[in-house]
Design a protein around this motif. Sequence first.
Motif, short mmCIF file in Angstrom:
data_model
loop_
_atom_site.label_atom_id
_atom_site.label_comp_id
_atom_site.label_asym_id
_atom_site.label_seq_id
_atom_site.Cartn_x
_atom_site.Cartn_y
_atom_site.Cartn_z
N PHE A 103 -13.74 47.12 -26.26
CA PHE A 103 -14.81 47.19 -27.25
C PHE A 103 -14.16 47.42 -28.61
N ASP A 104 -14.33 46.44 -29.50
CA ASP A 104 -13.69 46.49 -30.81
C ASP A 104 -14.69 46.94 -31.88
N PHE A 105 -14.50 48.16 -32.39
CA PHE A 105 -15.39 48.75 -33.38
C PHE A 105 -14.89 48.55 -34.82
N THR A 106 -13.95 47.62 -35.01
CA THR A 106 -13.39 47.40 -36.34
C THR A 106 -14.48 47.09 -37.37
N GLY A 107 -15.52 46.39 -36.97
CA GLY A 107 -16.58 45.99 -37.89
C GLY A 107 -17.67 47.03 -38.08
N PHE A 112 -11.61 52.16 -34.25
CA PHE A 112 -12.43 53.21 -34.83
C PHE A 112 -11.94 53.53 -36.24
N ASN A 113 -12.84 53.57 -37.18
CA ASN A 113 -12.57 53.92 -38.57
C ASN A 113 -12.12 55.38 -38.64
N PRO A 114 -11.07 55.71 -39.43
CA PRO A 114 -10.59 57.10 -39.51
C PRO A 114 -11.69 58.10 -39.90
N ARG A 115 -12.54 57.72 -40.82
CA ARG A 115 -13.60 58.63 -41.22
C ARG A 115 -14.61 58.84 -40.09
N PHE A 116 -14.86 57.78 -39.36
CA PHE A 116 -15.73 57.82 -38.19
C PHE A 116 -15.16 58.79 -37.15
N PRO A 167 -13.94 36.13 -23.30
CA PRO A 167 -12.78 36.26 -22.41
C PRO A 167 -11.50 36.34 -23.24
N SER A 168 -10.61 37.23 -22.85
CA SER A 168 -9.36 37.45 -23.58
C SER A 168 -8.24 36.57 -23.04
N VAL A 169 -7.15 36.50 -23.81
CA VAL A 169 -5.96 35.79 -23.33
C VAL A 169 -5.30 36.56 -22.19
N VAL A 170 -5.57 37.84 -22.11
CA VAL A 170 -5.07 38.65 -20.99
C VAL A 170 -6.00 38.39 -19.81
N PRO A 171 -5.45 37.98 -18.68
CA PRO A 171 -6.31 37.67 -17.53
C PRO A 171 -7.23 38.84 -17.15
N ASN A 172 -8.46 38.49 -16.76
CA ASN A 172 -9.45 39.45 -16.26
C ASN A 172 -9.84 40.52 -17.29
N THR A 173 -9.72 40.16 -18.56
CA THR A 173 -10.04 41.08 -19.65
C THR A 173 -11.03 40.41 -20.59
N ILE A 174 -12.04 41.18 -20.99
CA ILE A 174 -13.02 40.67 -21.95
C ILE A 174 -12.97 41.49 -23.23
N LEU A 175 -13.34 40.86 -24.32
CA LEU A 175 -13.44 41.51 -25.62
C LEU A 175 -14.90 41.50 -26.04
N ILE A 176 -15.36 42.65 -26.50
CA ILE A 176 -16.72 42.75 -27.02
C ILE A 176 -16.62 43.32 -28.44
N PRO A 177 -16.62 42.42 -29.45
CA PRO A 177 -16.56 42.89 -30.83
C PRO A 177 -17.91 43.46 -31.26
N ILE A 178 -17.88 44.60 -31.91
CA ILE A 178 -19.10 45.26 -32.36
C ILE A 178 -19.01 45.44 -33.86
N ALA A 179 -20.02 44.94 -34.56
CA ALA A 179 -20.04 45.05 -36.01
C ALA A 179 -21.44 45.39 -36.47
N GLY A 180 -21.51 46.10 -37.58
CA GLY A 180 -22.80 46.36 -38.19
C GLY A 180 -23.49 47.62 -37.73
#
Length: 155
Positions: A72-76, A113-117, A30-43
Amino acid sequence: MTQELELQQLKEKVKYYENIIKNMSAPVIPSVVPNTILIPIAGYMFKERFDMIQTKALQYAGTHRETERAIFDFTGVTVEDVASFDYNDLATEIYQLNNSLKLMGIRPIYVGFNPRFVREIVHAGIQVEIETYVNFRAALQRLLKENNQSLHSLG
């Protein structure tokens, strides 16, 4: 120890670690922004994992009906992590995830999203209409601005 017993123990260990990976692969936060979720994706990315991420996000949203946005956070995720995943297939998976969430009334947002991606997806000529931001912070700032809040007002 017999070979059969050793093989059985190894199979059980593999199953155990597969369950751990499955449960850790896409936590819903759950995010600090109400009614918002974060799903980190790595690997490493592959179709079954992406399907599992989609299922997990939809199940969470089904249980938590107040959810309005999913980030959806694709940083990883590196280019190497998707090397064996065809970019057309990846675009299709993102498209399906996007549409599934929209059907539930949830605004999907993608960050990191990674620039090369990105270059590989564009180079492949893949068209995907999605809302993206450079990073999680930029997405949060946008959402807070829409709610007439700021990051400082949350602290």
